[in-house]
Design a protein around this motif. Structure first.
Motif, PDB file in Angstrom:
ATOM      1  N   HIS A   1       0.865  -1.181   0.000  1.00 38.80           N
ATOM      2  CA  HIS A   1       0.000   0.000   0.000  1.00 38.80           C
ATOM      3  C   HIS A   1       0.903   1.232   0.000  1.00 38.80           C
ATOM      4  CE1 HIS A   1      -3.651  -2.286   1.104  1.00 38.80           C
ATOM      5  NE2 HIS A   1      -2.795  -3.047   1.781  1.00 38.80           N
ATOM      6  N   VAL A   2       0.868   1.982  -1.087  1.00 38.51           N
ATOM      7  CA  VAL A   2       1.649   3.215  -1.176  1.00 38.51           C
ATOM      8  C   VAL A   2       0.650   4.367  -1.230  1.00 38.51           C
ATOM      9  CG1 VAL A   2       3.428   4.500  -2.410  1.00 38.51           C
ATOM     10  CG2 VAL A   2       3.460   1.981  -2.449  1.00 38.51           C
ATOM     11  N   PHE A   3       0.669   5.171  -0.202  1.00 37.16           N
ATOM     12  CA  PHE A   3      -0.296   6.250  -0.040  1.00 37.16           C
ATOM     13  C   PHE A   3       0.334   7.619  -0.260  1.00 37.16           C
ATOM     14  CE2 PHE A   3      -2.151   3.067   2.846  1.00 37.16           C
ATOM     15  CZ  PHE A   3      -3.504   3.213   2.610  1.00 37.16           C
ATOM     16  N   HIS A   4      -0.505   8.594  -0.575  1.00 33.34           N
ATOM     17  CA  HIS A   4      -0.174   9.998  -0.367  1.00 33.34           C
ATOM     18  C   HIS A   4      -0.362  10.208   1.128  1.00 33.34           C
ATOM     19  CE1 HIS A   4      -0.469  14.340  -0.340  1.00 33.34           C
ATOM     20  NE2 HIS A   4       0.038  14.336  -1.567  1.00 33.34           N
ATOM     21  N   SER A   5       0.410  11.076   1.750  1.00 36.63           N
ATOM     22  CA  SER A   5       0.378  11.222   3.208  1.00 36.63           C
ATOM     23  C   SER A   5      -1.023  11.506   3.740  1.00 36.63           C
ATOM     24  CB  SER A   5       1.360  12.304   3.661  1.00 36.63           C
ATOM     25  OG  SER A   5       1.094  13.530   3.014  1.00 36.63           O
ATOM     26  N   GLU A   6      -1.794  12.337   3.045  1.00 36.84           N
ATOM     27  CA  GLU A   6      -3.141  12.665   3.517  1.00 36.84           C
ATOM     28  C   GLU A   6      -4.057  11.437   3.491  1.00 36.84           C
ATOM     29  OE1 GLU A   6      -4.296  15.844   0.938  1.00 36.84           O
ATOM     30  OE2 GLU A   6      -2.798  17.193   1.768  1.00 36.84           O
ATOM     31  N   GLN A   7      -3.955  10.624   2.446  1.00 38.93           N
ATOM     32  CA  GLN A   7      -4.778   9.425   2.336  1.00 38.93           C
ATOM     33  C   GLN A   7      -4.387   8.399   3.405  1.00 38.93           C
ATOM     34  OE1 GLN A   7      -7.084  10.861   0.603  1.00 38.93           O
ATOM     35  NE2 GLN A   7      -7.435   9.075  -0.657  1.00 38.93           N
ATOM     36  N   ARG A   8      -3.097   8.313   3.676  1.00 31.83           N
ATOM     37  CA  ARG A   8      -2.656   7.361   4.705  1.00 31.83           C
ATOM     38  C   ARG A   8      -3.237   7.732   6.060  1.00 31.83           C
ATOM     39  NH1 ARG A   8       3.396   5.152   6.010  1.00 31.83           N
ATOM     40  NH2 ARG A   8       2.744   3.574   7.525  1.00 31.83           N
ATOM     41  N   ASN A   9      -3.211   9.016   6.382  1.00 30.32           N
ATOM     42  CA  ASN A   9      -3.790   9.456   7.654  1.00 30.32           C
ATOM     43  C   ASN A   9      -5.287   9.178   7.694  1.00 30.32           C
ATOM     44  OD1 ASN A   9      -1.355  10.357   8.687  1.00 30.32           O
ATOM     45  ND2 ASN A   9      -1.612  12.412   7.864  1.00 30.32           N
ATOM     46  N   TYR A  10      -5.966   9.392   6.589  1.00 33.60           N
ATOM     47  CA  TYR A  10      -7.411   9.205   6.527  1.00 33.60           C
ATOM     48  C   TYR A  10      -7.805   7.731   6.710  1.00 33.60           C
ATOM     49  CZ  TYR A  10     -12.221   9.257   4.859  1.00 33.60           C
ATOM     50  OH  TYR A  10     -13.570   9.086   4.758  1.00 33.60           O
ATOM     51  N   TYR A  11      -7.162   6.842   5.945  1.00 30.38           N
ATOM     52  CA  TYR A  11      -7.535   5.426   5.983  1.00 30.38           C
ATOM     53  C   TYR A  11      -6.926   4.675   7.166  1.00 30.38           C
ATOM     54  CZ  TYR A  11      -9.882   5.969   1.572  1.00 30.38           C
ATOM     55  OH  TYR A  11     -10.750   6.369   0.588  1.00 30.38           O
ATOM     56  N   ASN A  12      -5.771   5.089   7.632  1.00 31.03           N
ATOM     57  CA  ASN A  12      -5.139   4.561   8.841  1.00 31.03           C
ATOM     58  C   ASN A  12      -5.190   3.026   8.916  1.00 31.03           C
ATOM     59  OD1 ASN A  12      -3.838   4.450  11.252  1.00 31.03           O
ATOM     60  ND2 ASN A  12      -5.355   5.596  12.408  1.00 31.03           N
ATOM     61  N   LEU A  13      -4.588   2.382   7.936  1.00 31.05           N
ATOM     62  CA  LEU A  13      -4.603   0.919   7.885  1.00 31.05           C
ATOM     63  C   LEU A  13      -3.963   0.279   9.115  1.00 31.05           C
ATOM     64  CD1 LEU A  13      -3.825  -0.072   4.190  1.00 31.05           C
ATOM     65  CD2 LEU A  13      -6.037   0.178   5.321  1.00 31.05           C
ATOM     66  N   GLU A  14      -2.979   0.950   9.680  1.00 31.50           N
ATOM     67  CA  GLU A  14      -2.330   0.397  10.861  1.00 31.50           C
ATOM     68  C   GLU A  14      -3.341   0.238  12.005  1.00 31.50           C
ATOM     69  OE1 GLU A  14      -1.152   2.848   8.934  1.00 31.50           O
ATOM     70  OE2 GLU A  14       1.029   2.871   8.922  1.00 31.50           O
ATOM     71  N   LYS A  15      -4.260   1.170  12.137  1.00 29.04           N
ATOM     72  CA  LYS A  15      -5.288   1.068  13.176  1.00 29.04           C
ATOM     73  C   LYS A  15      -6.334   0.025  12.785  1.00 29.04           C
ATOM     74  CE  LYS A  15      -8.563   3.703  15.925  1.00 29.04           C
ATOM     75  NZ  LYS A  15      -9.197   4.999  16.156  1.00 29.04           N
TER      76      LYS A  15
END
Length: 124
Positions: free
Chosen positions: A91-105
């Motif tokens: 999963h390669v995200f743009h930083s904003e999308q990574r924060n939004y989807y928060n796959l780690e959580k």
């Protein structure tokens, strides 16, 4: 592939992302949570251009190592690109999308595998 071969692929992917300046590379062992993959490798870039370049580099390096990805989704948008590398989803995200989807959580029950850059040189 054996478990060891899959993990070698995971390290190759993580190191490739790190060498291309991906941010916050994380490895999750999701084998016990899902049947879609054994590992997730998650990282992000700071622009759509970087996100695309990161995904392209992973695809290239895996192809060079005779373990190409079976599919790549999201390349046109550049905000979240998923590379299906059989036992590994990248999963390669743009930083904003990574924060939004928060796959780690979302996948908090998965085991977080420590990643130290250069555990395996990219391309080997």
């Amino acid at each position: 592939m054996t478990k060891e071969q899959i993990f070698e692929k995971v390290k190759l992917i993580a190191n490739t992302l790190d060498k291309k300046k991906a941010k916050d590379v994380k490895i999750l062992y999701v084998h016990d949570q899902t049947v879609i993959a054994d590992y997730f490798v998650i990282a992000h870039g700071t622009s759509t251009t970087q996100v695309k370049a990161l995904a392209d580099e992973v695809d290239y390096v895996l192809g060079e190592n005779n373990t190409p990805c079976s599919s790549i989704e999201g390349r046109d948008g550049g905000s979240w690109i998923v590379l299906d590398c059989d036992d590994v989803l990248v999963h390669v995200f743009h930083s904003e999308q990574r924060n939004y989807y928060n796959l780690e959580k979302l996948w908090a029950d998965a085991e977080l595998i420590p990643f130290e850059p250069d555990t395996v040189p990219a391309g080997e």
